[in-house]
Design a protein around this motif. Structure first.
Motif, PDB file in Angstrom:
ATOM      1  N   ASN A 151      72.123  30.375 111.291  1.00 19.53           N
ATOM      2  CA  ASN A 151      72.111  29.385 112.365  1.00 19.53           C
ATOM      3  C   ASN A 151      73.448  28.659 112.468  1.00 19.53           C
ATOM      4  OD1 ASN A 151      69.543  29.803 113.405  1.00 19.53           O
ATOM      5  ND2 ASN A 151      68.591  28.436 111.927  1.00 19.53           N
ATOM      6  N   GLU A 152      74.078  28.342 111.337  1.00 21.71           N
ATOM      7  CA  GLU A 152      75.385  27.687 111.365  1.00 21.71           C
ATOM      8  C   GLU A 152      76.429  28.595 111.997  1.00 21.71           C
ATOM      9  OE1 GLU A 152      76.220  26.585 107.342  1.00 21.71           O
ATOM     10  OE2 GLU A 152      74.715  24.987 107.317  1.00 21.71           O
ATOM     11  N   GLU A 153      76.426  29.866 111.640  1.00 21.78           N
ATOM     12  CA  GLU A 153      77.381  30.809 112.225  1.00 21.78           C
ATOM     13  C   GLU A 153      77.149  30.970 113.727  1.00 21.78           C
ATOM     14  OE1 GLU A 153      80.067  32.273 110.898  1.00 21.78           O
ATOM     15  OE2 GLU A 153      79.670  31.115 109.084  1.00 21.78           O
ATOM     16  N   LEU A 154      75.890  31.041 114.115  1.00 17.08           N
ATOM     17  CA  LEU A 154      75.584  31.152 115.545  1.00 17.08           C
ATOM     18  C   LEU A 154      76.046  29.917 116.303  1.00 17.08           C
ATOM     19  CD1 LEU A 154      72.042  32.769 115.517  1.00 17.08           C
ATOM     20  CD2 LEU A 154      74.152  33.792 116.333  1.00 17.08           C
ATOM     21  N   ASN A 155      75.859  28.745 115.715  1.00 18.10           N
ATOM     22  CA  ASN A 155      76.315  27.519 116.369  1.00 18.10           C
ATOM     23  C   ASN A 155      77.836  27.486 116.489  1.00 18.10           C
ATOM     24  OD1 ASN A 155      73.773  26.459 116.843  1.00 18.10           O
ATOM     25  ND2 ASN A 155      73.683  25.445 114.852  1.00 18.10           N
ATOM     26  N   LYS A 156      78.554  27.989 115.461  1.00 20.04           N
ATOM     27  CA  LYS A 156      80.014  28.047 115.541  1.00 20.04           C
ATOM     28  C   LYS A 156      80.464  28.963 116.673  1.00 20.04           C
ATOM     29  CE  LYS A 156      80.898  27.185 110.649  1.00 20.04           C
ATOM     30  NZ  LYS A 156      81.373  27.784 109.374  1.00 20.04           N
ATOM     31  N   VAL A 157      79.841  30.125 116.769  1.00 20.25           N
ATOM     32  CA  VAL A 157      80.187  31.060 117.836  1.00 20.25           C
ATOM     33  C   VAL A 157      79.870  30.450 119.195  1.00 20.25           C
ATOM     34  CG1 VAL A 157      79.597  33.307 118.842  1.00 20.25           C
ATOM     35  CG2 VAL A 157      79.936  33.097 116.377  1.00 20.25           C
ATOM     36  N   THR A 187      65.271  30.382 103.236  1.00 24.92           N
ATOM     37  CA  THR A 187      65.726  29.371 104.185  1.00 24.92           C
ATOM     38  C   THR A 187      67.236  29.199 104.141  1.00 24.92           C
ATOM     39  OG1 THR A 187      65.287  27.638 102.555  1.00 24.92           O
ATOM     40  CG2 THR A 187      63.552  28.109 104.159  1.00 24.92           C
ATOM     41  N   ASP A 188      67.866  29.466 102.993  1.00 27.49           N
ATOM     42  CA  ASP A 188      69.320  29.342 102.917  1.00 27.49           C
ATOM     43  C   ASP A 188      69.998  30.378 103.801  1.00 27.49           C
ATOM     44  OD1 ASP A 188      69.129  27.236 101.127  1.00 27.49           O
ATOM     45  OD2 ASP A 188      69.189  28.557  99.370  1.00 27.49           O
TER      46      ASP A 188
END
Length: 96
Positions: free
Chosen positions: A75-81, A68-69
């Motif tokens: 998911n965090e990287e995708l949200n930043k992009v 899950t980490d």
């Protein structure tokens, strides 16, 4: 092959004919019971698939197959992009 696909495309007259046959075979008083039974069956199938999905996910997390980490980091990287792209497209839209 084409004839097999035509079965999926049932029009209005065919549906009316099928309903007529169902009423003739089962009677008008049995149709609500049949519909209730079909609804309960579909609900049980949905619950069973959700239980199976939950158990598979739980066992994957317990065995470490699904980290899950790692998925959170992705998911965090995708949200930043996504945010950067929205900022860029927003500035382009304002200039037009």
């Amino acid at each position: 092959m084409i004839h097999a696909l035509n079965i999926l495309f049932i029009g209005g007259p065919e549906i009316i004919f099928i309903l007529f046959i169902v009423i003739m075979v089962f009677g008008a008083d049995k149709i609500p019971e049949i519909a209730r039974g079909l609804g309960k069956g579909m609900r049980q199938l949905k619950d069973a698939t959700n239980d199976i999905k939950h158990e598979v996910t739980k066992s994957a997390q317990d065995s470490g197959v699904m980290d899950t980490d790692v998925t959170k980091n992705i998911n965090e990287e995708l949200n930043k992009v996504k945010d950067d792209l929205e900022d860029f497209t927003g500035s382009v839209r304002r200039k037009l």
